[in-house]
Design an enzyme around this catalytic site. Structure first.
Site, short mmCIF file in Angstrom:
data_model
loop_
_atom_site.label_atom_id
_atom_site.label_comp_id
_atom_site.label_asym_id
_atom_site.label_seq_id
_atom_site.Cartn_x
_atom_site.Cartn_y
_atom_site.Cartn_z
N THR A 1 0.87 -1.18 0.00
CA THR A 1 0.00 0.00 0.00
C THR A 1 0.90 1.23 0.00
OG1 THR A 1 -1.64 -1.30 1.20
CG2 THR A 1 -2.01 1.05 1.14
N HIS A 2 1.84 1.24 -0.95
CA HIS A 2 2.83 2.31 -1.05
C HIS A 2 2.65 3.04 -2.37
CE1 HIS A 2 5.56 -0.34 1.71
NE2 HIS A 2 4.51 0.15 2.34
N ASN A 3 1.45 3.58 -2.56
CA ASN A 3 1.14 4.35 -3.76
C ASN A 3 1.63 5.78 -3.55
OD1 ASN A 3 -1.44 2.68 -2.73
ND2 ASN A 3 -1.02 2.19 -4.87
#
Length: 589
Positions: free
Chosen positions: A517-519
């Site tokens: 979840t590293h957008n």
């Protein structure tokens, strides 16, 4: 007609890590502050209490703490010519929902970027020349240095109660820490976590090969701790329920554990939940914002919240979406290369090798979200980009971060996927495997970006956000390079057998399996308003009373988990607002 609330000095959109930090900083300054959170209220008690919170089916599989695509989603395509389709079932990334945001369900892996990651284009140009930058790669320097950010990294780490071992204190290399990290002013507030067997084995093997293992910086408390706000953390008990869960033990660094109860006591701070911000409202001349309009789920009506200062602290996607819907920054156009809002979307490049040992028992029920040992011997500042043919880097690590039985059944590749054969495989191999992982950077490109979808709309009739993204040859070369370094380490540990999972040249971006979840990106920071959406203080170039926090500011993704940089930038921006902006509201650059 929208209801109008009493005007506030500041309105904050989203109450996760950055919203909590900005709320505390602005309320401490004496401002009347209101935060608007689209999800429900969440607190350690009663929401994370034992045993309810360790319901793996509810939280780990059915993703209770995540946003529901039926209410909030985006469309995704891989190329400019594909039809984008809605992200209907969470997989690749998991945005949080409710007070605390993704800070509730993260693992706690907290890093500072390399010095050269913040000046990556200059670093490449100085060492190899512009010619090695692939066509279409949008490579930028951050508009501030690591040295400028260091006090704010330090403050975030001491607020969040990070456990670790420094490797470079004011230029002095410290044994046992990361020798390649940037200089820091002091050690972590708490010592590193104890290590599980797999991490110890990996560290011994890496050290024997001449590498430099060090403990992963952890948002999991290694002992009791009290931060600057008087918030208390208790030592982590290695229950194995960090990722996708709230912490039942007050041990994981999270907005609930570190800030929110102190913030709630501020008489000039308030927050409203189930309040989804629809748009930022602009003054008639378009030069400033006048507040925000949100949808109140309780009354089923639109509400206008006037404010002198608007701070977007939502998740990266939602910040960019609101900016596009509200006319903040010129929308990016990949055909012309002009525009700023939506530009430079990037992600993260992952890969791993699994090792199976019949005679070893790793007790996988014992774990912590940031447990593990790492090496940075193949970080950005340790690789010859010209020789290797890619730009980027990765840290390599091993450690049990997930003790959940449903999601932690690692089996050999040839094991059956279901039925009695699968049950036999679980019986034979449970507790007898470990993994060595690569966590790498990802560069942005002219055709990796965010815009408004021309077809699909949300429940309010607004265009959905559209993501255009695919893996590039640079990503494949980098992950294959990491594979060539990890597999020999694994082999030296003498497993009964090992198997690897890394992208190849046939790989395409796939939204189904979880990755990170590293957008990042979409509202990038920079010194040039023609190619960046916010300036060095995270202030929008064209609306000086709108500030945008979070990973949307990253011009490309660092090789590390982003939370440490997100937190430091939030404190950096808050400092600028308090010391420079409030006394004389204006463009700060």
């Amino acid at each position: 007609m929208a209801r109008t609330e009493k005007k506030k000095d500041a309105v904050i959109v989203g109450l996760g890590w950055t919203g909590a930090i900005l709320g505390m900083e602005l309320a401490t300054e004496g401002l009347e502050v209101v935060a608007l959170e689209r999800g429900k209220d969440r607190a350690t008690v009663p929401d994370f209490q034992y045993p309810n919170i360790i319901d793996e089916l509810r939280y780990g599989v059915r993703l209770e703490l995540m946003q529901k695509p039926a209410r909030s989603t985006l469309t995704i395509r891989r190329t400019l010519t594909e039809q984008a389709l809605p992200y209907r079932q969470l997989g690749s990334f998991l945005p949080g929902d409710g007070v605390g945001g993704a800070g509730v369900h993260w693992n706690g892996q907290n890093w500072r970027p390399m010095e050269n990651e913040l000046r990556l284009r200059s670093y490449v140009r100085e060492n190899w020349g512009e010619g090695i930058i692939p066509a279409g790669m949008e490579l930028y320097d951050y508009p501030l240095s690591h040295a400028e950010l260091e006090p704010f990294f330090d403050r975030f780490e001491y607020m969040a109660g990070i456990s670790g071992k420094a490797g470079n204190i004011r230029g002095q290399i410290i044994a046992g820490g990361n020798p390649f990290e940037a200089p820091r002013s002091r050690d972590y507030p708490m010592p590193a976590l104890p290590q599980t067997l797999d991490a110890t084995m990996f560290a011994e093997a890496a050290r024997a090969m001449g590498y430099h293992p060090f403990p992963r910086p952890a948002g999991n408390a290694s002992r009791s701790y009290v931060n600057e706000y008087g918030m208390q953390l208790g030592p982590c008990n290695f229950c194995g329920f960090c990722e996708r869960y709230g912490c039942l033990n007050y041990s994981k660094s999270a907005p609930q554990t570190c800030i929110l109860d102190a913030l709630r006591r501020k008489p000039n701070f308030s927050y409203r939940t189930e309040a989804e911000v629809m748009r930022v409202e602009l003054a008639p001349d378009g030069k400033t914002a006048t507040g925000v309009t949100y949808f109140d789920e309780a009354t089923q009506e639109e509400v206008f919240q006037p404010a002198d200062l608007v701070v977007l602290c939502a998740y990266q996607f939602h910040n960019v979406h609101l900016m596009l819907l509200s006319g903040i920054g010129r929308p990016y156009d990949p055909a012309s290369g002009e525009g700023v809002t939506g530009r430079n979307y990037a992600y993260q490049v992952m890969g791993s090798t699994s090792l199976f040992f019949r005679e070893r028992n790793f007790n996988p029920f014992v774990g912590a979200g940031s447990n593990g040992m790492c090496i940075d011997d193949f970080a950005i500042n340790q690789i010859d980009f010209g020789r290797e043919g890619f730009i980027g880097g990765s840290y390599i690590s091993a450690g049990i971060t997930n003790g959940q039985p449903i999601r932690s059944m690692s089996l050999p590749p040839d094991a059956p996927k279901w039925g009695s054969g699968w049950k036999s495989g679980v019986k034979e191999w449970y507790g007898h495997s470990m993994s060595i992982g690569s966590h790498g950077s990802n560069m942005a490109y002219r055709d990796t970006y965010l815009d408004l979808d021309p077809t699909y709309k949300d429940r309010f009739g607004r265009p959905l956000l559209r993501m255009t993204f695919d893996w590039k040859p640079n990503d494949i070369r980098m992950t294959q390079f990491m594979k060539s370094k990890i597999e020999p380490i694994a082999a030296s540990m003498a497993p009964d057998f090992q198997s690897s999972s890394y992208m190849t040249h046939a790989s395409r971006y796939d939204v189904r399996p979880y990755q990170t979840t590293h957008n990042v990106g979409g509202a990038i920071m920079g010194a040039d308003p023609s190619v960046s959406a916010v300036n060095r203080y995270l202030q929008t170039w064209d609306k000086h009373n709108v500030f945008v926090m979070g990973a949307s500011a990253f011009p490309q993704n660092i090789q590390y988990n982003p939370t440490g940089l997100v937190g430091a930038l939030a404190y950096w921006a808050a400092h600028a607002i308090r010391t420079e902006y409030l006394s004389n509201p204006r463009p700060l650059v």
